[in-house]
Design a protein around this motif. Structure first.
Motif, mmCIF file in Angstrom:
data_model
loop_
_atom_site.group_PDB
_atom_site.id
_atom_site.type_symbol
_atom_site.label_atom_id
_atom_site.label_comp_id
_atom_site.label_asym_id
_atom_site.label_seq_id
_atom_site.Cartn_x
_atom_site.Cartn_y
_atom_site.Cartn_z
ATOM 1 N N VAL A 124 17.567 -3.927 -5.790
ATOM 2 C CA VAL A 124 17.435 -3.636 -4.502
ATOM 3 C C VAL A 124 15.902 -3.767 -3.522
ATOM 4 O O VAL A 124 16.561 -4.146 -2.592
ATOM 5 N N SER A 125 15.413 -4.406 -3.684
ATOM 6 C CA SER A 125 14.529 -4.065 -3.197
ATOM 7 C C SER A 125 13.005 -4.323 -4.167
ATOM 8 O O SER A 125 12.891 -4.400 -5.153
ATOM 9 N N PHE A 126 12.045 -5.055 -3.402
ATOM 10 C CA PHE A 126 10.335 -5.417 -4.109
ATOM 11 C C PHE A 126 9.275 -5.680 -2.579
ATOM 12 O O PHE A 126 9.384 -5.722 -1.913
ATOM 13 N N GLY A 127 8.393 -5.444 -3.900
ATOM 14 C CA GLY A 127 6.966 -5.229 -2.519
ATOM 15 C C GLY A 127 5.930 -5.699 -3.882
ATOM 16 O O GLY A 127 5.804 -5.547 -4.867
ATOM 17 N N SER A 128 4.778 -6.084 -2.960
ATOM 18 C CA SER A 128 3.520 -5.889 -3.354
ATOM 19 C C SER A 128 2.495 -5.004 -3.294
ATOM 20 O O SER A 128 1.110 -5.561 -3.301
ATOM 21 N N ASP A 129 2.743 -3.879 -2.231
ATOM 22 C CA ASP A 129 1.793 -3.077 -1.647
ATOM 23 C C ASP A 129 2.112 -1.743 -2.254
ATOM 24 O O ASP A 129 3.599 -1.514 -1.987
ATOM 25 N N ALA A 130 1.092 -1.053 -3.058
ATOM 26 C CA ALA A 130 2.274 0.481 -3.584
ATOM 27 C C ALA A 130 2.049 1.718 -2.666
ATOM 28 O O ALA A 130 2.107 2.513 -2.642
ATOM 29 N N SER A 131 1.463 1.149 -1.247
ATOM 30 C CA SER A 131 1.646 2.216 -0.501
ATOM 31 C C SER A 131 2.476 2.645 0.595
ATOM 32 O O SER A 131 2.492 4.154 0.494
ATOM 33 N N THR A 132 3.843 2.513 0.138
ATOM 34 C CA THR A 132 5.403 2.709 0.402
ATOM 35 C C THR A 132 5.559 2.959 -0.239
ATOM 36 O O THR A 132 6.823 2.765 -0.660
ATOM 37 N N LEU A 133 5.157 2.826 -1.676
ATOM 38 C CA LEU A 133 6.304 2.816 -3.336
ATOM 39 C C LEU A 133 6.695 4.056 -2.756
ATOM 40 O O LEU A 133 7.971 4.354 -3.030
ATOM 41 N N GLU A 134 6.197 5.193 -2.778
ATOM 42 C CA GLU A 134 7.657 6.892 -3.464
ATOM 43 C C GLU A 134 8.825 6.683 -2.282
ATOM 44 O O GLU A 134 8.968 6.819 -2.206
ATOM 45 N N GLN A 135 8.164 6.614 -0.619
ATOM 46 C CA GLN A 135 9.385 6.499 0.310
ATOM 47 C C GLN A 135 10.188 6.209 -0.387
ATOM 48 O O GLN A 135 11.569 5.769 0.613
ATOM 49 N N ASP A 136 10.113 4.522 -0.601
ATOM 50 C CA ASP A 136 11.125 3.821 -0.707
ATOM 51 C C ASP A 136 11.924 3.809 -1.566
ATOM 52 O O ASP A 136 13.118 4.129 -2.059
ATOM 53 N N VAL A 137 11.555 4.159 -2.958
ATOM 54 C CA VAL A 137 11.928 4.793 -4.209
ATOM 55 C C VAL A 137 12.680 6.347 -3.528
ATOM 56 O O VAL A 137 13.263 5.962 -3.427
ATOM 57 N N GLN A 138 12.587 6.947 -2.702
ATOM 58 C CA GLN A 138 13.489 8.218 -2.234
ATOM 59 C C GLN A 138 14.668 7.662 -0.560
ATOM 60 O O GLN A 138 15.362 7.738 -1.818
ATOM 61 N N GLN A 139 14.278 6.389 -0.484
ATOM 62 C CA GLN A 139 14.816 6.753 0.781
ATOM 63 C C GLN A 139 16.092 5.209 -0.192
ATOM 64 O O GLN A 139 17.200 5.474 0.546
ATOM 65 N N LEU A 140 15.980 4.197 -0.975
ATOM 66 C CA LEU A 140 15.728 3.492 -2.110
ATOM 67 C C LEU A 140 17.905 3.935 -2.830
ATOM 68 O O LEU A 140 18.085 2.801 -3.064
#
Length: 456
Positions: free
Chosen positions: A51-67
């Motif tokens: 559903v999404s991808f990125g190369s910076d882990a700084s927002t990973l926890e936020q992305d996991v929660q929101q997605l």
């Protein structure tokens, strides 16, 4: 990689039969994420979609929660990666699988699984990698769900509570559990407090078995390893120095995702009398070990033997930031505690301000009063642990699992009293544990359809 044994044959379909689609986030360098994205787009028929991808882990926890993703693929080569991030994700309160994506060389696979990844895939990413990934998803989800349903599951704190804990101050240090009388429960106490600090509170903790009478911390914690305090002492004796890497090579991680390492003690009593642990050599080794370990870990918890005639025991007691004295509510144990403390005070210059008392196996039927015990011994009380009457403590010792972790969700009030008392002692060492303890063992939030499909 456990998935290497799977056969990449026909295309695997996870969501077949109307099941819920598994949503994936890929946090990896572009060259590694590209095939995941192209092979598993949203709406593809295989039941697993990126559903999404990125190369910076700084927002990973936020992305996991929101997605609302269920699987995270994370590479240690992305910006702002940390093992602590993987550990937090592995304890996500919702059902979540963390899969590592390791470079082909180096020790990344071990590092990722130690941090908490459920499995590891290797780069470069190929079509077979994608097939193995999709085929492995159902098994990974089952394992993650069963872990969360287990009695020892410790979820990560909610964001607001985590911020409150982070704002609290605490003092790092070496904490020793000691009793002048055998059978008081000091090894059990040390193991459970270390588990509370390193597993429940996720503070970097080292549990050291420095009992020259044989404390068997390894048996209490269910750890099997060839490296011990004795082998580290021999290395120090041969080299004349002790470095952080020497300590790291000798400790054993307790479990993946935990911040707890174990340094088992001597395996035979005669090792205590051998040159590396005897006299001034033994004193120098222990001083070096506590100094190095104190810089490597937030907390060093030491189980030390009862005899003050051992140079190892005396050195540990002298160097500790805090000594928790364990006594049982019987007159002989209390007299031994009082007289031994008086001897340490006169011979070693004991500073009573560093010593506190825990009364273990307490029962109101002992005929003693708590206030009388503290006045007689001359130490302030740091905790009172009720006598454990269900047999659960003995079961924990025999199965190699800390009692507190076996009973995070205890329903029996007798067990809950003991567990809460142990947590109270650990909170004396690390005060934020009080807040963490209130959120322990929260049940996993079921994702409609997926959890039912796994366990229905």
């Amino acid at each position: 990689m456990r998935g290497d044994g799977l056969q990449a044959g026909a295309t695997t379909v996870v969501g077949e039969g109307g099941g819920e689609t598994v949503r994936v986030y890929v946090c990896a360098p572009p060259q590694d994420a590209r095939l995941f994205v192209s092979a598993l787009p949203p709406g593809n028929p295989r039941g697993v979609e990126v559903v999404s991808f990125g190369s910076d882990a700084s927002t990973l926890e936020q992305d996991v929660q929101q997605l609302g993703v269920t699987v995270v693929v994370v590479s240690p080569q992305v910006r702002n990666y940390s093992d602590e991030l993987v550990a937090r994700l592995s304890r996500w309160p919702d059902l979540l699988v963390v899969v590592g994506l390791a470079p082909p060389t180096g020790d990344w696979a071990r590092q990722l699984t130690t941090a908490g990844a459920i499995d590891v895939l290797r780069t470069p990413v190929t079509d077979r990698t994608i097939d193995v990934f999709v085929s492995s998803v159902p098994g990974w989800l089952n394992r993650a769900a069963r872990m969360r349903a287990g009695p020892g599951w410790v979820a990560a704190l909610p964001a607001q509570a985590a911020q409150a804990v982070q704002a609290m101050g605490y003092r790092q240090g070496v904490w020793v559990f000691w009793s002048p009388k055998g059978g008081a429960g000091k090894t059990t106490m040390a193991c459970n407090v270390a588990a509370l600090l390193g597993v429940v509170a996720q503070r970097k903790t080292l549990l050291v078995d420095a009992n020259m009478n044989g404390g068997h911390v390894d048996l209490h914690m269910g750890v099997e390893t060839d490296t011990t305090l004795a082998s580290l002492a021999y290395l120090y004796h041969a080299r004349g120095e002790l470095l952080p890497r020497h300590v790291q090579e000798h400790v054993a991680p307790w479990r993946a995702g935990a911040s707890l390492d174990i340094l088992p003690g001597i395996q035979r009593v005669e090792q205590a009398g051998e040159e590396p642990l005897r006299g001034r050599q033994g004193q120098a080794f222990v001083q070096g070990l506590l100094d190095v370990a104190g810089r490597m870990y937030d907390f060093v918890v030491v189980d030390v033997g009862s005899s003050v005639n051992s140079p190892v025991h005396r050195t540990v007691l002298a160097q500790a930031d805090g000594v928790v004295v364990i006594a049982t509510p019987d007159r002989a144990a209390l007299v031994d505690t009082k007289t031994t403390l008086e001897t340490l005070e006169s011979v070693m210059g004991l500073e009573r301000s560093r010593y506190t008392l825990v009364v273990n196996m307490w029962t109101d039927q002992a005929g003693l009063r708590r206030g009388d015990i503290t006045r007689f011994v001359g130490l302030s009380e740091a905790g009172l642990v009720p006598y454990e009457t269900t047999g659960g403590m003995l079961l924990a010792v025999n199965t190699g699992e800390p009692f507190v972790l076996m009973n995070l969700k205890a329903s029996d009030p007798r067990t809950q009293q003991v567990v809460d008392a142990l947590a109270g002692i650990a909170a004396r060492v690390y005060p934020p544990l009080d807040t963490i303890w209130q959120h322990r063992g929260r049940p996993v939030k079921r994702k409609t359809g997926l959890f039912d499909r796994l366990f229905g």
